[in-house]
Design an enzyme around this catalytic site. Structure first.
Site, PDB file in Angstrom:
ATOM      1  N   ASP A   9       8.112  -6.481  47.447  1.00 37.61           N
ATOM      2  CA  ASP A   9       7.754  -5.958  48.765  1.00 37.61           C
ATOM      3  C   ASP A   9       8.551  -6.730  49.814  1.00 37.61           C
ATOM      4  OD1 ASP A   9       6.530  -4.641  50.834  1.00 37.61           O
ATOM      5  OD2 ASP A   9       4.573  -5.595  50.579  1.00 37.61           O
ATOM      6  N   ASP A 103      10.811   0.019  51.308  1.00 36.58           N
ATOM      7  CA  ASP A 103      10.740  -1.443  51.262  1.00 36.58           C
ATOM      8  C   ASP A 103       9.905  -2.012  50.128  1.00 36.58           C
ATOM      9  OD1 ASP A 103       8.366  -0.496  52.333  1.00 36.58           O
ATOM     10  OD2 ASP A 103       8.156  -2.157  53.748  1.00 36.58           O
ATOM     11  N   GLU A 104       9.488  -1.218  49.169  1.00 39.46           N
ATOM     12  CA  GLU A 104       8.747  -1.782  48.049  1.00 39.46           C
ATOM     13  C   GLU A 104       8.919  -0.916  46.804  1.00 39.46           C
ATOM     14  OE1 GLU A 104       4.437  -1.754  48.093  1.00 39.46           O
ATOM     15  OE2 GLU A 104       4.427  -0.303  49.733  1.00 39.46           O
TER      16      GLU A 104
END
Length: 363
Positions: A9, A103-104
């Site tokens: 993350d 983003d993860e």
């Protein structure tokens, strides 16, 4: 074989990209959002989070919480470019990458491509490669399944690594509040609280039978999560099964004034669908056809109203898509005085193309 799963993350991703690219923003409370009463926060730097600013918060509230915050309009093209760099790093270690957002992602490193001996070593290497390549930091959780890895990645944020080996899963979960379990939202958390079930330990002590009696199949799932059981595999990204566009309006409007907004979203969605077909062709995927049209509305009091239809013949252009979406307004059974703040149009059920067939109304 016990799975080895990493959840990576990025730390305050959009805001961190902005601070990286504009040194004047570093160390200052930064908010990625357009200013204005209709805007919401896309991301907040850690300096802004000190003031209580969070993603999805109305931008006007963020302004009140921190009048000195620096507002930066989002640049999703740039964020996607950085996300592709990060994705390339993941794929050097494993082909089993399941993105959750820009983003993860989850990574299954049970059988990694690299020769690193442990999942922990792989997570360290990935974080170091991300820092070297993008000058950004990432946090990671390592565990034998997806949901425990996701919880673990949050334990040492920002720029941290937390490992939960199989022998420690039950002890790791025991003291956590039930709200940390996947699928337990605010409504369910309040319902569990009313029953005196506030921690994972409370769920275990309640027993599976009692949870099933009270919550049905979801009660069985709660029991499994409480004991750290999750057999869901990491699934590499699949082709989109829905393409949609939506927009928050500058001012709330009644249903009969939504036509131009619906037409505009239909044009945007059709353009996105055209681009997707081109990507499918480049990647040599079988031709696909959308089968369902979706109209999404949000009222001024934030009630979300999805309406859908699987027509006898799928739309052949943006105008036909708009026509179906406009017709779906008749299925909105709210008073004429109701006003709407958001409109969206989507194409769903993207499946392999075949001969045109008569399809039933999906309602």
């Amino acid at each position: 074989m016990t799975r080895k799963v990493i959840h990576v993350d990025m730390d305050a991703f959009y805001a961190s990209v902005e601070q990286r690219d504009d040194p004047s923003l570093r160390g200052r409370p930064g908010v990625v959002a357009w200013k204005g009463a209709r805007s919401v926060v896309c991301a907040a730097s850690y300096e802004a989070r000190v003031f209580g600013i969070r993603s999805a918060m109305p931008a006007i509230r963020a302004e009140r919480l921190c009048p000195d915050a620096v507002f930066v309009p989002p640049d999703f093209v740039r964020y996607k470019q950085v996300s592709r760099q990060i994705r390339a790093i993941f794929e050097r270690h494993t082909p089993l990458v399941e993105p959750l957002s820009l983003d993860e992602a989850y990574l299954d490193v049970t059988a990694p491509l690299s020769d690193l001996p442990t999942a922990t070593d792989i997570a360290r290497s990935i974080r170091a490669e991300i820092r070297e390549t993008t000058q950004l930091t990432a946090s990671a959780g390592v565990a034998p399944n997806k949901f425990v890895a996701k919880i673990a990645s949050d334990f040492r944020k920002p720029d941290g690594l937390f490992v939960v080996p199989p022998s420690k899963v039950e002890a790791f979960l025991a003291p956590l509040p039930v709200g940390r379990l996947p699928g337990v939202g605010r409504v369910t958390e309040r319902e569990l609280d009313a029953l005196g079930l506030r921690s994972v330990t409370d769920l275990r002590e309640a027993g599976r039978d009692a949870l099933v009696e009270r919550f049905g199949r979801w009660g069985r799932r709660l029991h499994e999560l409480a004991w750290g059981i999750d057999e869901h595999p990491v699934e590499p990204e699949r082709p989109h099964t829905q393409i949609s566009s939506e927009d928050t309006l500058e001012s709330d409007v009644p249903l009969d004034a939504l036509a131009p907004h619906i037409e505009r979203m239909a044009e945007r969605t059709w353009a996105a669908w055209t681009r997707q077909r081109e990507r499918d062709a480049l990647e040599q995927r079988p031709p696909r056809r959308p089968r369902t049209v979706v109209l999404k509305l949000k009222t001024s009091d934030f009630r979300i109203l999805p309406r859908s239809l699987t027509p006898a013949r799928v739309p052949g252009d943006a105008a036909a898509l708009a026509q179906v979406a406009l017709a779906l307004r008749t299925r909105v059974e709210l008073p004429a005085s109701t006003h709407y703040r958001l409109v969206g149009v989507g194409l769903a059920n993207l499946g392999e193309a075949g001969p045109q067939v008569e399809l039933f109304d999906d309602a």
